[in-house]
Design a protein around this motif. Structure first.
Motif, short mmCIF file in Angstrom:
data_model
loop_
_atom_site.label_atom_id
_atom_site.label_comp_id
_atom_site.label_asym_id
_atom_site.label_seq_id
_atom_site.Cartn_x
_atom_site.Cartn_y
_atom_site.Cartn_z
N LEU A 1 50.24 31.90 32.58
CA LEU A 1 49.07 32.33 33.35
C LEU A 1 49.34 33.26 34.54
CD1 LEU A 1 47.90 29.81 31.73
CD2 LEU A 1 46.18 29.81 33.54
N PRO A 2 50.40 33.08 35.32
CA PRO A 2 50.48 33.85 36.57
C PRO A 2 50.38 35.36 36.39
CG PRO A 2 52.14 32.13 36.53
CD PRO A 2 51.55 32.18 35.17
N ARG A 3 51.14 35.91 35.47
CA ARG A 3 51.14 37.37 35.35
C ARG A 3 49.94 37.88 34.57
NH1 ARG A 3 57.61 37.55 34.07
NH2 ARG A 3 58.30 37.00 36.17
N VAL A 4 49.38 37.02 33.68
CA VAL A 4 48.10 37.38 33.06
C VAL A 4 47.03 37.48 34.14
CG1 VAL A 4 46.27 36.63 31.50
CG2 VAL A 4 48.65 36.37 30.82
N LEU A 5 47.01 36.49 35.04
CA LEU A 5 46.06 36.50 36.14
C LEU A 5 46.29 37.71 37.04
CD1 LEU A 5 43.74 35.03 37.53
CD2 LEU A 5 45.42 33.67 38.76
N ALA A 6 47.55 38.01 37.31
CA ALA A 6 47.86 39.20 38.14
C ALA A 6 47.35 40.46 37.47
CB ALA A 6 49.37 39.28 38.37
N GLY A 7 47.56 40.56 36.15
CA GLY A 7 47.11 41.74 35.42
C GLY A 7 45.59 41.87 35.45
N ILE A 8 44.88 40.76 35.32
CA ILE A 8 43.41 40.79 35.36
C ILE A 8 42.94 41.22 36.75
CG2 ILE A 8 41.34 39.34 35.34
CD1 ILE A 8 42.67 37.74 33.06
N LEU A 9 43.48 40.61 37.79
CA LEU A 9 43.06 40.94 39.15
C LEU A 9 43.28 42.42 39.45
CD1 LEU A 9 44.40 37.86 41.18
CD2 LEU A 9 42.10 38.24 40.29
N GLU A 10 44.43 42.94 39.05
CA GLU A 10 44.76 44.33 39.39
C GLU A 10 44.05 45.34 38.50
OE1 GLU A 10 49.18 43.20 41.15
OE2 GLU A 10 49.03 44.54 39.44
N ASN A 11 44.02 45.09 37.20
CA ASN A 11 43.46 46.07 36.28
C ASN A 11 41.94 46.05 36.23
OD1 ASN A 11 46.02 46.93 35.61
ND2 ASN A 11 46.16 45.72 33.74
N TYR A 12 41.35 44.95 36.64
CA TYR A 12 39.88 44.84 36.62
C TYR A 12 39.24 45.03 37.99
CZ TYR A 12 39.31 43.32 31.74
OH TYR A 12 39.26 43.28 30.36
N GLN A 13 40.02 45.45 38.99
CA GLN A 13 39.45 45.64 40.32
C GLN A 13 38.58 46.90 40.36
OE1 GLN A 13 42.28 46.86 43.54
NE2 GLN A 13 43.86 46.75 41.90
N THR A 14 37.49 46.79 41.09
CA THR A 14 36.56 47.91 41.29
C THR A 14 36.27 48.02 42.78
OG1 THR A 14 34.50 46.64 41.18
CG2 THR A 14 35.50 47.30 39.08
N ALA A 15 35.49 49.00 43.14
CA ALA A 15 35.11 49.16 44.54
C ALA A 15 34.25 48.01 45.03
CB ALA A 15 34.38 50.50 44.72
N ASP A 16 33.58 47.32 44.09
CA ASP A 16 32.66 46.24 44.46
C ASP A 16 33.27 44.84 44.31
OD1 ASP A 16 30.56 48.10 44.89
OD2 ASP A 16 30.24 48.19 42.72
N GLY A 17 34.43 44.75 43.72
CA GLY A 17 35.06 43.46 43.51
C GLY A 17 35.89 43.47 42.24
N ILE A 18 36.24 42.29 41.77
CA ILE A 18 37.07 42.17 40.57
C ILE A 18 36.18 41.69 39.43
CG2 ILE A 18 39.06 41.06 39.51
CD1 ILE A 18 40.05 40.58 42.46
N LYS A 19 36.07 42.53 38.40
CA LYS A 19 35.26 42.18 37.24
C LYS A 19 36.01 41.15 36.39
CE LYS A 19 32.68 44.39 33.48
NZ LYS A 19 33.08 43.42 32.46
N ILE A 20 35.30 40.22 35.82
CA ILE A 20 35.89 39.22 34.92
C ILE A 20 35.82 39.75 33.50
CG2 ILE A 20 35.71 36.86 34.04
CD1 ILE A 20 36.61 37.05 36.96
N PRO A 21 36.92 39.68 32.73
CA PRO A 21 36.86 40.09 31.32
C PRO A 21 35.71 39.39 30.60
CG PRO A 21 39.13 39.67 31.96
CD PRO A 21 38.27 39.23 33.11
N ASP A 22 35.00 40.13 29.75
CA ASP A 22 33.80 39.60 29.09
C ASP A 22 34.06 38.27 28.39
OD1 ASP A 22 32.42 41.81 29.96
OD2 ASP A 22 32.62 42.91 28.06
#
Length: 423
Positions: free
Chosen positions: A390-411
């Protein structure tokens, strides 16, 4: 561990294969074979003495029955000497077997023919990649700064409670973590894996059974008062379910999945590359473990690789697959594929899964066997993979899904989280 019969029959091939790991195994192999020869000679001598002793005992019985007590007593003196000799030979044999076992524990698994020689991770082969690397907004942050900005992971609080490498997940961070665990388990059970919950501590025999001991004891947390070890991965307790077990050929494939926290000392790990979630002492992981017929294990390995591909496709994370070279291959593995997710904010690849075939290496330690069609016991093959760490999957989601408004959650995770944005 390697089978002694395999070493005897394929000495040169084993030495060449271990050379891919940059190991000159010849001196140790020769020592193993010499010790095995001595052991077999001692066993033969012991068997002969025991047979002679049994023969004499029968003769003594006949002599007593026929009234020849003097001759019987004379023979009894011989049996006393034979018993002394057999006791000494038995002790020598036990010592030789222990020494042989210790030497065999020092030999890693022989790499698969497809494994290339290499020294470090730089020599690993990229065999597949998929997914587009996202273009992040200006001022994009690495996950440890995002965690602080949105108050979802507290690294400093973890230091206060336990020390570095023990983060505290909070609020939506904790819920996202729980969502990932549930999602991974659901994907695995849908693929036919039976979910199982196992102890988070194991005994020494379990550590030896899967090869963490004696190779990685410096990386394991040892509860010395009870002589137990905190698990570095669910592979250890799950695979040890089959220690000293003979399964039926019709039982294959045997497939399990389990979630556990994992504990690794990771001694000597420092620097920017281990910041945040990149390297932890405690982390969560969902594991898949298979016990297979030897003729089917590499097909099963390919299936595990495809299974993890599908998960990463659903998460829409850019990833690549590496075939590990000999120098980077784990001690017990014959062939390993590493999955890495690209962290756009860190501009680097993060390992998130290893999928390995151990062939008979673990099974030989575990005495995990099956009866073949002729009723003869054979060693099974064992495999395992992170599905996923989980740790690096979570890191990848937080970083790659970040936007100007927040962090989008994968669908695919929104139904599990109950929210679609961290803001």
């Amino acid at each position: 561990m390697l089978q002694i019969q395999t070493i005897r029959d394929n000495q040169e091939d084993i030495i060449l294969a271990l050379g891919k790991r940059n190991i000159d195994a010849q001196p140790l192999i020769e020592k193993v074979l010499q010790l095995d020869e001595n052991r077999r000679a001692a066993q033969t001598s012991l068997d002969n003495i025991l047979a002679e002793s049994n023969k004499i005992s029968k003769e003594i019985g006949v002599l007593y029955k026929t009234g020849k007590a003097q001759e019987a007593n004379s023979l009894k003196e011989q049996t006393v000497k034979l018993k002394e000799e057999s006791k000494k030979l038995g002790e020598d044999l036990n010592l030789a077997e222990e020494e042989l076992q210790t030497l065999l524990y020092q030999l890693p698994n022989a790499p698969h023919a497809s494994v290339k020689k290499g020294s470090t991770e730089e020599d690993n082969e990229e065999i597949f990649s998929e997914g587009d690397i996202p273009k992040l907004v200006e001022g994009a942050l690495p996950h440890w700064e995002l965690a602080k900005k949105y108050d979802i992971i507290d690294f400093e609080l973890g230091v206060k409670i336990a020390g570095a490498g023990f983060p505290v997940y909070k609020g939506k961070g904790a819920r996202l973590q729980r969502a990932l665990i549930a999602y991974f388990l659901d994907k695995n059970t849908e693929a036919g894996y039976t979910e199982i919950q196992v102890p988070h501590l194991v005994n020494e025999l379990s550590g030896y059974g899967t090869g963490q001991l004696p190779d990685k004891e410096g990386q394991m947390y040892h509860v010395t008062a009870d002589d137990l070890y905190l698990i570095p991965t669910a592979e250890v307790p799950v695979t040890n379910i089959f220690r000293d077990v003979i399964v039926n050929e019709s039982d294959f494939p045997i497939t399990y999945t389990g979630y556990t926290p994992c504990f690794r000392r990771e001694a000597g790990s420092y620097g920017a590359h281990v910041r945040g979630l990149n390297r932890l002492h405690q982390f969560d992981k969902v594991e898949i473990v298979r016990v297979e017929h030897p003729s089917k294990s590499y097909d099963a390995l390919d299936g595990m690789v495809e299974h993890i591909k599908n998960i990463l496709r659903e998460l829409k994370l850019p990833y690549r697959i590496l075939r590990l070279c000999g120098g980077d291959l784990g001690f017990t593995a014959a062939l390993t594929f590493d999955f890495e997710v690209f962290s756009t904010a860190q501009d680097r690849w993060l390992e998130i899964s290893s999928v390995s075939n151990f062939e008979t290496y673990q099974a030989n330690r575990l005495k995990l066997r099956f009866k073949d069609e002729s009723g003869k016991n054979q060693l099974a093959h064992t495999l395992n993979g992170s599905s996923l760490a989980l740790p690096r999957v979570l890191a990848g989601i937080l970083e790659n899904y970040q936007t100007a408004d927040g962090i989008k959650i994968p669908d695919v995770l929104v139904p599990y989280c109950g929210f679609d944005m961290i803001d």
